[in-house]
Scaffold this motif. Structure first.
Motif, PDB file in Angstrom:
ATOM      1  N   TRP A 190       0.826  -1.212   0.000  1.00 53.22           N
ATOM      2  CA  TRP A 190       0.000   0.000   0.000  1.00 53.22           C
ATOM      3  C   TRP A 190       0.861   1.263   0.000  1.00 53.22           C
ATOM      4  CZ3 TRP A 190      -4.754   0.233  -1.479  1.00 53.22           C
ATOM      5  CH2 TRP A 190      -5.610  -0.877  -1.318  1.00 53.22           C
ATOM      6  N   ALA A 191       2.019   1.217   0.630  1.00 46.01           N
ATOM      7  CA  ALA A 191       2.904   2.380   0.629  1.00 46.01           C
ATOM      8  C   ALA A 191       3.362   2.700  -0.797  1.00 46.01           C
ATOM      9  CB  ALA A 191       4.112   2.122   1.533  1.00 46.01           C
ATOM     10  N   PHE A 192       3.668   1.654  -1.560  1.00 50.90           N
ATOM     11  CA  PHE A 192       4.071   1.839  -2.951  1.00 50.90           C
ATOM     12  C   PHE A 192       2.905   2.375  -3.781  1.00 50.90           C
ATOM     13  CE2 PHE A 192       4.958  -0.121  -7.227  1.00 50.90           C
ATOM     14  CZ  PHE A 192       6.009   0.732  -7.549  1.00 50.90           C
ATOM     15  N   VAL A 193       1.700   1.906  -3.478  1.00 55.43           N
ATOM     16  CA  VAL A 193       0.511   2.386  -4.181  1.00 55.43           C
ATOM     17  C   VAL A 193       0.338   3.891  -3.985  1.00 55.43           C
ATOM     18  CG1 VAL A 193      -2.019   2.326  -4.206  1.00 55.43           C
ATOM     19  CG2 VAL A 193      -0.721   0.195  -4.153  1.00 55.43           C
ATOM     20  N   MET A 194       0.456   4.353  -2.729  1.00 50.42           N
ATOM     21  CA  MET A 194       0.310   5.774  -2.448  1.00 50.42           C
ATOM     22  C   MET A 194       1.418   6.595  -3.099  1.00 50.42           C
ATOM     23  SD  MET A 194      -2.465   5.716  -0.923  1.00 50.42           S
ATOM     24  CE  MET A 194      -2.532   7.486  -0.606  1.00 50.42           C
ATOM     25  N   GLU A 195       2.593   5.972  -3.259  1.00 50.40           N
ATOM     26  CA  GLU A 195       3.715   6.674  -3.883  1.00 50.40           C
ATOM     27  C   GLU A 195       3.490   6.885  -5.381  1.00 50.40           C
ATOM     28  OE1 GLU A 195       8.423   5.778  -4.879  1.00 50.40           O
ATOM     29  OE2 GLU A 195       7.442   4.714  -3.224  1.00 50.40           O
ATOM     30  N   ILE A 196       2.929   5.875  -6.060  1.00 58.30           N
ATOM     31  CA  ILE A 196       2.787   5.956  -7.518  1.00 58.30           C
ATOM     32  C   ILE A 196       1.443   6.528  -7.949  1.00 58.30           C
ATOM     33  CG2 ILE A 196       4.328   3.989  -7.792  1.00 58.30           C
ATOM     34  CD1 ILE A 196       1.896   2.259  -8.414  1.00 58.30           C
ATOM     35  N   LEU A 197       0.516   6.657  -7.018  1.00 61.50           N
ATOM     36  CA  LEU A 197      -0.835   7.092  -7.374  1.00 61.50           C
ATOM     37  C   LEU A 197      -0.864   8.457  -8.068  1.00 61.50           C
ATOM     38  CD1 LEU A 197      -3.701   6.029  -7.274  1.00 61.50           C
ATOM     39  CD2 LEU A 197      -3.992   7.167  -5.054  1.00 61.50           C
ATOM     40  N   PRO A 198      -0.136   9.482  -7.585  1.00 68.97           N
ATOM     41  CA  PRO A 198      -0.161  10.777  -8.285  1.00 68.97           C
ATOM     42  C   PRO A 198       0.286  10.684  -9.741  1.00 68.97           C
ATOM     43  CG  PRO A 198       0.784  11.031  -6.099  1.00 68.97           C
ATOM     44  CD  PRO A 198       0.659   9.552  -6.336  1.00 68.97           C
ATOM     45  N   THR A 199       1.309   9.874  -9.997  1.00 72.38           N
ATOM     46  CA  THR A 199       1.789   9.717 -11.384  1.00 72.38           C
ATOM     47  C   THR A 199       0.736   9.051 -12.253  1.00 72.38           C
ATOM     48  OG1 THR A 199       4.069   9.522 -10.602  1.00 72.38           O
ATOM     49  CG2 THR A 199       3.611   8.752 -12.834  1.00 72.38           C
ATOM     50  N   LEU A 200       0.061   8.046 -11.715  1.00 72.12           N
ATOM     51  CA  LEU A 200      -0.983   7.360 -12.467  1.00 72.12           C
ATOM     52  C   LEU A 200      -2.186   8.275 -12.712  1.00 72.12           C
ATOM     53  CD1 LEU A 200      -0.950   3.779 -10.903  1.00 72.12           C
ATOM     54  CD2 LEU A 200       0.089   4.560 -13.040  1.00 72.12           C
ATOM     55  N   ILE A 201      -2.482   9.121 -11.748  1.00 76.94           N
ATOM     56  CA  ILE A 201      -3.581  10.067 -11.927  1.00 76.94           C
ATOM     57  C   ILE A 201      -3.261  11.036 -13.067  1.00 76.94           C
ATOM     58  CG2 ILE A 201      -4.807  12.015 -10.867  1.00 76.94           C
ATOM     59  CD1 ILE A 201      -4.695  10.492  -8.220  1.00 76.94           C
ATOM     60  N   GLU A 202      -2.001  11.485 -13.143  1.00 74.51           N
ATOM     61  CA  GLU A 202      -1.605  12.348 -14.262  1.00 74.51           C
ATOM     62  C   GLU A 202      -1.767  11.616 -15.591  1.00 74.51           C
ATOM     63  OE1 GLU A 202      -0.787  15.589 -14.274  1.00 74.51           O
ATOM     64  OE2 GLU A 202      -1.399  15.508 -12.171  1.00 74.51           O
ATOM     65  N   GLY A 203      -1.409  10.329 -15.604  1.00 79.73           N
ATOM     66  CA  GLY A 203      -1.600   9.538 -16.816  1.00 79.73           C
ATOM     67  C   GLY A 203      -3.065   9.387 -17.162  1.00 79.73           C
ATOM     68  N   ALA A 204      -3.907   9.232 -16.142  1.00 76.69           N
ATOM     69  CA  ALA A 204      -5.346   9.112 -16.373  1.00 76.69           C
ATOM     70  C   ALA A 204      -5.907  10.397 -16.970  1.00 76.69           C
ATOM     71  CB  ALA A 204      -6.063   8.775 -15.070  1.00 76.69           C
ATOM     72  N   LYS A 205      -5.386  11.538 -16.531  1.00 80.40           N
ATOM     73  CA  LYS A 205      -5.829  12.823 -17.089  1.00 80.40           C
ATOM     74  C   LYS A 205      -5.519  12.900 -18.583  1.00 80.40           C
ATOM     75  CE  LYS A 205      -5.293  15.517 -12.811  1.00 80.40           C
ATOM     76  NZ  LYS A 205      -4.520  16.617 -12.164  1.00 80.40           N
TER      77      LYS A 205
END
Length: 218
Positions: free
Chosen positions: A5-20
């Motif tokens: 889960w720590a890794f998930v929270m770390e990469i989530l902002p980058t994935l959100i930018e990709g989703a945009k």
């Protein structure tokens, strides 16, 4: 490999930018597809076969070749002819051209379903062809077409991972970069699937509403 889960929270902002970027590419590609599809449908209705037949051949050619090949051609081959496009612009054009050939058939079917009397009434009122299309035919043809058009736009959204092949930093490309850099695949790829599932479910709910609202003709 256990879920981190720590890794998930770390990469989530980058994935959100990709989703945009994914959503932006779909939105812009949908606009391009809608406009190109309407243009193709109108040209193919021309009584001049020197105009309608070549357009029909071009549409069938684009529809009959893979989207991935078209994206490679636009991004990697066109620069040899002096046309260089950014990855996102090339992706939007590729999506718009490809799906424009499908939306053209939706437009053509919708226009053909308008009663012949509407054309004759417009002619009797001395309306020009442009006025007839803009004020009489399209307002009647468009509502029943909306669910079918929305269906193609949802399909376009699901094909945006192909844009990673031309270096667009959309959701799948971001996830793959994260996975390759960290040698962890389960979290980024699972999150990509979750993003696509959630957005697709929202889109399908919207499509159901459109079908209920516009899919029937009283």
């Amino acid at each position: 490999m256990e879920w981190d889960w720590a890794f998930v929270m770390e990469i989530l902002p980058t994935l959100i930018e990709g989703a945009k970027i994914t959503i932006l590419a779909t939105f812009l590609g949908s606009i391009v597809a809608a406009l190109i599809g309407l243009l193709i449908a109108i040209v193919r209705r021309s009584k001049n076969r020197l105009i309608s037949m070549p357009m029909g051949f071009i549409a069938e050619f684009i529809r009959g070749t893979p989207l991935l090949v078209q994206l490679y051609f636009i991004f990697y081959v066109l620069p040899d002819f002096g046309i260089t496009l950014s990855p996102l612009v090339a992706g939007v054009i590729g999506l718009g051209l490809h799906y424009g050939t499908y939306t053209a058939e939706v437009y053509r079917a919708g226009i053909d379903n308008v009663a012949r009397g509407q054309w004759e009434a417009s002619k009797a009122c001395n309306l020009s062809p442009v006025q007839t299309f803009a004020h009489v035919i399209l307002p009647q043809a468009l509502p029943p077409m909306i669910p079918a058009l929305a269906n193609y736009f949802i399909a376009m959204f699901k094909e945006t991972p192909l844009l990673s092949a031309i270096t667009v930093l959309e959701l799948m490309n971001q996830a793959r970069s994260i996975a390759n850099f960290n040698y962890r695949y389960i979290e980024p790829i699972t999150l990509v699937g979750a993003f696509f599932l959630v957005i697709s479910l929202i889109s399908v709910a919207g499509l159901r509403w459109l079908e209920h609202r516009y899919g029937r003709i009283d």
